[in-house]
Design a protein around this motif. Structure first.
Motif, short mmCIF file in Angstrom:
data_model
loop_
_atom_site.label_atom_id
_atom_site.label_comp_id
_atom_site.label_asym_id
_atom_site.label_seq_id
_atom_site.Cartn_x
_atom_site.Cartn_y
_atom_site.Cartn_z
N TYR A 83 0.78 -1.18 0.13
CA TYR A 83 0.10 -0.17 -0.16
C TYR A 83 0.97 1.40 -0.09
CZ TYR A 83 -4.49 -2.54 0.98
OH TYR A 83 -5.52 -3.29 0.92
N SER A 84 0.76 2.23 -1.10
CA SER A 84 1.18 3.66 -0.87
C SER A 84 0.57 4.28 -0.14
CB SER A 84 1.44 4.07 -2.28
OG SER A 84 -0.09 4.20 -2.74
N PRO A 85 1.06 5.55 0.35
CA PRO A 85 0.22 6.46 1.02
C PRO A 85 -0.94 6.94 0.14
CG PRO A 85 2.52 7.25 1.08
CD PRO A 85 2.48 5.91 0.12
N ALA A 86 -1.11 6.93 -1.16
CA ALA A 86 -2.28 7.15 -1.99
C ALA A 86 -3.18 6.22 -1.72
CB ALA A 86 -1.85 7.39 -3.35
N ASP A 87 -2.83 4.93 -1.47
CA ASP A 87 -3.71 3.86 -1.47
C ASP A 87 -4.33 3.82 -0.21
OD1 ASP A 87 -3.15 2.70 -4.09
OD2 ASP A 87 -1.37 1.50 -3.01
N MET A 88 -3.57 4.43 1.12
CA MET A 88 -4.12 4.49 2.14
C MET A 88 -4.94 5.55 2.53
SD MET A 88 -0.69 3.63 4.87
CE MET A 88 0.12 2.10 4.73
N ILE A 89 -4.91 6.66 2.04
CA ILE A 89 -5.63 7.87 1.79
C ILE A 89 -6.87 7.45 1.15
CG2 ILE A 89 -6.22 10.03 0.51
CD1 ILE A 89 -3.02 10.59 1.02
#
Length: 285
Positions: A244-250
């Motif tokens: 998971y990237s930060p964008a995925d988490m967001i």
């Protein structure tokens, strides 16, 4: 079928409380359709939520209300009677993110959420056009450090004007004053990200990613003067991993925020929540 009503009651715990409520209902010809009770051994408090119908029709027997008032005096109880399905007038506060408000408005439209949205208040105009299809009043109330008191006065004027019974901070990125929080006690719900461990400050998802968290989530709670420390009503979590990237988490966080807030507002509107010494008792339906 007769109209159903909800009795909510809380008081210091003691022997015979369930029997007392059952006898009151029986005395006035009321059928108990469902009953939830809880006695907290830590706080010594008793909580009850009864859904009932009256044999005499849709109205609550006047004698039942009188007897409940007398019992409440004896038991040092707080109580209320509400009509099942009666929508709660709700004012939504937003800033620049629309996902939480849209989740609530769609839930209300499809009948899942027993609220009556009375308007949307925002400190920005960013979402005004995007919310236009809901055909709700959009109130733009800018907030700066110098105008915060005036902005809150405008907010309370709108609450009075719209008859709002519930205020939802649906990603409203302004901190309410202690005075405002106190005035709205028990009828203002907020949503925020909630990580294990928790990350505060700027870019919380990036902080979580940097620490390699395995669970992210969101918490919905009542607003109090203690910032983000109010009684928690509902939480939603989801497992994540190294991919998971930060964008995925967001993106996942947006869905979790909407889910947790919907659950919290639904529980409030269905009169299933009791505040219990800084935490909540939330009954299942």
């Amino acid at each position: 079928m007769s109209q159903e009503h909800i009795l909510t009651l809380s008081c210091p715990d003691r022997v015979g409380l369930v029997a007392t409520l059952a006898r009151l209902m029986e005395r006035h010809g009321c059928f108990i359709a469902s009953s939830r009770t809880f006695g907290d051994p830590d706080t010594g408090q008793f909580f009850a939520r009864l859904v009932f119908q009256s044999e005499g029709g849709d109205d609550v027997p006047a004698g039942l209300k009188a007897d409940l008032e007398n019992a409440a005096c004896e038991l040092s109880a707080t109580w209320g009677i509400h009509t099942v399905g009666q929508p709660v007038k709700t004012l939504l506060l937003v800033s620049k993110s629309d996902h939480c408000a849209n989740t609530l408005l769609y839930g209300a439209r499809r009948g899942e959420l027993p609220i009556e949205p009375v308007g949307i208040l925002s400190n920005h105009r960013t979402l005004e056009e995007g919310f236009s299809h809901w055909s709700l009043p959009f109130f733009h109330v800018p907030v700066t450090a110098d105008t915060k008191a005036d902005a809150e006065a405008s907010m309370f004027a709108l609450i009075e004007e719209t008859g709002a019974e519930l205020i939802v901070l649906a990603r409203y990125m302004q901190v309410l004053s202690n005075e405002a929080c106190t005035r709205l006690a028990g009828r203002c719900i907020n949503i925020h990200h909630s990580f294990l461990p928790s990350f505060k400050g700027a870019q919380p998802y990036h902080q979580a990613h940097a620490r390699g968290v395995k669970v992210i989530g969101a918490s919905a709670h009542y607003v109090t003067p203690d910032l983000d420390e109010g009684p928690i009503i509902a939480q939603a979590t989801e497992g994540v991993d190294h991919t998971y990237s930060p964008a995925d988490m967001i993106e996942l966080g947006r869905h979790l925020e909407g889910t947790a807030l919907l659950r919290a507002v639904k529980a409030h509107a269905e009169h299933r929540i009791f505040i219990n010494a800084g935490k909540t008792v939330v009954f299942a339906r």
